[in-house]
Design a protein around this motif. Structure first.
Motif: not given
Length: 379
Positions: A275-285
């Protein structure tokens, strides 16, 4: 008795006119849903780029694929990489001004295998016809939504009209009299298929409404959780030191992906979303490739790649699980091949209902007058 007859007359008129006004849209939505049910299987048959030789190597870094995608389409936005399994390409979706492309990369080498224009791809067109009637999204979505609500009313009113007055007539309502004339066969087919598909039809319709109306989607969560809200389902960690350097973001994205694989090494599909630099990176499995249920999700710091929060499938509330399985229930995918077959047949029968219903009305409205027997005149 008179009251019951009056009630059924009202229901019949409601069923008739709602069916006539919404029949064309219901037919289009149902037949396209029928075609789309096995879209993955059909794509595997017709699109050779859907497979890559599986190798005993690590997947290439997501930051590399995003950079390569941006090199191919520099003016387009791309922020998510999906790894569809060891024998399938990694994909990057890119969009700009309503134009959509799907870039397929070899997940081991980063080589571009195929760039697909989704605006001209057959199954994407079928999907958009199903969801929006190929109209502007906000307009088409509302038309499909209203037709789907009407369809729910038609199913419920149809059950009322189907219901026999006496038990002895039940067998007759459950079968088609194939030896009768075509109008009677058409009438029986409309009633019988409508009844047998009613439960599946309601599931398909209600889950479809969840993609159109946010309150319906939210109601799944509330009903399954008995009105209770689980804060863990909505937790977003605060980012104390927002990333300002793109290089750090890319590095963090790669770390996030590596940790996701380490946490869920047995999974068949992964995604990582910057996402943007102030939001978490989100991953999924996901346990199985191309199956969008039973997912586990993770959130990472956008600069350091530190794991901030994890939401494994077994820790999610029943309501969140139900929301996440909506696509699987709507498409039949959740129940694997048997579910897809049921969804396919139900959608096909639903598509036929407006046609058989129209011919019932047309036959009654424009019924040919009975010929009077000729009286011979004797001299």
């Amino acid at each position: 008795m008179a009251g019951k007859n009056a009630f059924k007359t009202i229901i019949h008129q409601l069923h008739l006119w709602l069916g006539l006004t919404s029949g064309v849209v219901i037919f289009i939505v149902a037949i396209t849903g029928c075609i789309f049910t096995f879209h993955d299987e059909l794509k595997d048959v017709f699109y050779d780029y859907r497979f890559v030789p599986q190798q005993d190597l690590a997947f290439i870094a997501p930051s590399f694929l995003l950079k390569k995608a941006n090199d191919f389409q520099p003016d387009f936005e791309a922020s998510m990489v999906v790894y569809n399994g060891g024998s399938r390409p990694a994909t990057v979706s890119m969009t700009k001004d309503g134009n959509n492309f799907l870039l397929n990369f070899n997940p081991y080498t980063g080589e571009l295998i195929k760039k697909v224009n989704l605006d001209t791809e057959f199954f994407t067109i079928i999907e958009e016809l199903h969801m929006y009637l190929l109209l502007p999204q906000e307009i088409g979505k509302q038309i499909v939504g209203m037709a789907t609500v009407i369809f729910v009313i038609l199913v419920l009113s149809g059950i009322i009209l189907w219901w026999p007055k006496k038990v002895k007539y039940l067998k007759q309502r459950l079968s088609v009299k194939w030896s009768a004339r075509w109008r009677r066969i058409n009438y029986d087919w409309h009633n019988v298929t409508g009844f047998y598909t009613a439960i599946i039809a309601l599931i398909l319709a209600i889950t479809g409404l969840a993609f159109i109306y946010e309150p319906v989607h939210d109601s799944f969560y509330s009903v399954a959780n008995f009105g209770e809200r689980h804060e863990s389902d909505f937790f977003i960690p605060a980012i104390k030191d927002p990333a300002g350097n793109k290089k750090y973001q890319q590095h963090a994205m790669d770390l996030a992906f590596q940790q996701t694989i380490a946490l869920k090494p047995e999974s068949g599909m992964y995604f990582v979303w910057k996402q943007d630099g102030s939001s978490p990176i989100i991953s999924g499995a996901y346990p199985k490739s191309l199956h969008f249920d039973h997912q586990s999700n993770y959130q990472f710091h956008p600069k350091t790649g530190e794991l901030l929060y994890q939401s494994n499938y077994h820790t999610k509330s029943t309501g969140l699980k139900l929301q996440e399985m909506t696509y699987g229930l709507h498409s039949g995918q959740y129940f694997r091949l048997p579910g897809k077959i049921i969804a396919f047949l139900a959608s096909l029968f639903i598509a036929v209902l407006p046609i058989t219903g129209f011919y019932i009305w047309y036959g009654r409205k424009f019924k040919s007058p009975k010929r009077k027997p000729k009286i011979s005149k004797k001299a």
